[in-house]
Design an enzyme around this catalytic site. Structure first.
Site, PDB file in Angstrom:
ATOM      1  N   TYR A 150       0.848  -1.200   0.000  1.00  0.00           N
ATOM      2  CA  TYR A 150       0.000   0.000   0.000  1.00  0.00           C
ATOM      3  C   TYR A 150       0.885   1.253   0.000  1.00  0.00           C
ATOM      4  O   TYR A 150       0.661   2.201  -0.755  1.00  0.00           O
ATOM      5  CB  TYR A 150      -0.915  -0.047   1.230  1.00  0.00           C
ATOM      6  CG  TYR A 150      -1.660   1.219   1.542  1.00  0.00           C
ATOM      7  CD1 TYR A 150      -2.788   1.583   0.819  1.00  0.00           C
ATOM      8  CD2 TYR A 150      -1.252   2.044   2.594  1.00  0.00           C
ATOM      9  CE1 TYR A 150      -3.483   2.751   1.126  1.00  0.00           C
ATOM     10  CE2 TYR A 150      -1.935   3.206   2.910  1.00  0.00           C
ATOM     11  CZ  TYR A 150      -3.052   3.559   2.183  1.00  0.00           C
ATOM     12  OH  TYR A 150      -3.732   4.711   2.485  1.00  0.00           O
ATOM     13  N   LYS A 193     -10.093   1.321  10.645  1.00  0.00           N
ATOM     14  CA  LYS A 193      -8.757   1.607  11.159  1.00  0.00           C
ATOM     15  C   LYS A 193      -8.815   1.660  12.683  1.00  0.00           C
ATOM     16  O   LYS A 193      -9.888   1.612  13.290  1.00  0.00           O
ATOM     17  CB  LYS A 193      -8.255   2.915  10.561  1.00  0.00           C
ATOM     18  CG  LYS A 193      -8.248   2.838   9.022  1.00  0.00           C
ATOM     19  CD  LYS A 193      -7.579   4.017   8.395  1.00  0.00           C
ATOM     20  CE  LYS A 193      -6.073   3.859   8.513  1.00  0.00           C
ATOM     21  NZ  LYS A 193      -5.363   5.076   8.086  1.00  0.00           N
TER      22      LYS A 193
END
Ligand code: NAD
Length: 326
Positions: A150, A193
């Site tokens: 990522y 998250k």
């Protein structure tokens, strides 16, 4: 005439909030995403359901003069999505295609300015091994060694935008976000998250209950509330400086300390059970020297203030879900 903007990723957390902010500033806003905003949090004048991996979709967004593009669409998630290795190929493939296509369509259609949301995940792992002394100044990006694919895609795409600036004279702005959080974001399902996941776990726990935490909790991070993030984005866009620049908070906390903060906000005593899990780098903190120098900006409120707003919203979502299921 109203200024016009396209927000890519408007069905997501930051994109949804950004649509509203631009609207409030008087823009005509077109949102685009694979999906509608899950929490109904966008007031776009026009919302296109479309896949930015398809260049024809990108091209079709420019049926009028577009002044600004905000490219936030990405195959994205928290540590449980990004750091397990299982999604590396799709993350790189999907996000790179969105960036390649949207940037090229913006060039062809003469967009005045384009914003790209990079991430602190592009910083090298070797500078983030000591939880008490992470280094994330903008000039510390090289030699590159992000700890996730990522992060590598973010670095590639930063370079892509900056090369369009050099070769085609495009007005590009690049920000590296550091853990943005707030209401109307993913809080369940595997892509959430840490702030949202911890708020959910604590909201669902009994007083004096226990929650599971990935790793030993000694890893450090900083978290930035969504409204502060948008202020940084808008200031960057209004400036004549391209970045890349950190948009984050310098209020670094350990994950254990963060759990204690959320528990205090929730008015609960919470015990921690440390379990194996993906954790990312040992330490990370934003370095705001450059953004302060260039844009005169720094966050205005302590972490706990934004956590209270986020915790209350997630607790409410849980109550709504439970009442539907009952
Ligand atoms: P998010 O997942 O809520 O939003 C991203 C959106 O992009 C999603 O709604 C998704 O459906 C959309 N998308 C993905 N692939 C697409 C495609 N092919 N076509 C159209 N839309 C597509 O994430 P977010 O937290 O709002 O993050 C926004 C941006 O900021 C992302 O680029 C992310 O990498 C970056 N960022 C976020 C954080 C953070 O803490 N939230 C930190 C660093 C960087």
């Amino acid at each position: 005439m109203k200024k016009t903007a396209i927000v890519c990723g408007a069905g997501g957390f930051i994109g949804g909030h950004l649509v509203n902010r631009l609207q409030a500033e008087g823009y005509w806003v077109r949102g685009v995403d694979l999906k509608e905003n899950e929490f109904g949090n966008d007031k776009a004048d026009d919302f296109v359901i479309g896949d930015l991996r398809d260049p024809r979709v990108c091209e079709s967004l420019f049926d009028r003069k577009i002044n600004e593009v905000y490219q936030l669409a990405a195959d994205m998630g928290g540590a449980g999505y990004i750091f397990t290795g299982e999604h590396d190929a799709v993350v790189m493939h999907n996000s790179a295609l969105c960036n390649l296509n949207m940037l090229e369509a913006s060039r062809i259609n003469g967009v005045d300015k384009i914003f790209y949301s990079s991430s602190a995940c592009m910083y090298p792992e070797y500078n983030q091994l000591d939880p008490d002394n992470p280094k994330c100044s903008e000039d510390s990006a090289y030699p590159a060694a992000p700890d996730s694919e990522y992060g590598w895609e973010k670095l590639f795409s930063e370079r892509l935008y900056l090369s369009y600036m050099r070769n085609y004279g495009m007005e590009v702005r690049v920000a590296r976000f550091h853990n943005i959080f707030g209401p109307q974001g993913t809080w369940d399902g595997g892509r959430e998250k840490a702030p949202a996941a911890l708020c959910r776990k604590i909201a669902m726990a009994e007083d004096s209950g226990e929650i599971e935490i990935w790793g030993d909790g000694l890893q450090t991070r900083s978290f930035l509330y969504i409204d502060e993030c948008l202020e940084g984005v808008r200031r960057l866009m209004q400036s004549d400086w391209p970045g890349p620049v950190n948009i984050g908070s310098e209020e670094m906390v350990s994950i254990n300390g963060f759990v204690d903060m959320i528990a205090k906000v929730a008015g609960k005593t919470i015990h921690k059970k440390h379990i194996e899990g993906p954790t990312g780098v040992r330490g990370r903190n934003s370095d705001n020297a450059l953004i302060h120098e260039k844009l005169g900006w720094k966050p205005t409120q302590p972490l706990e203030v934004g956590i209270k707003q986020t915790y209350d919203w997630i607790a409410e979502q849980i109550r709504i879900r439970e009442s539907v299921e009952a």
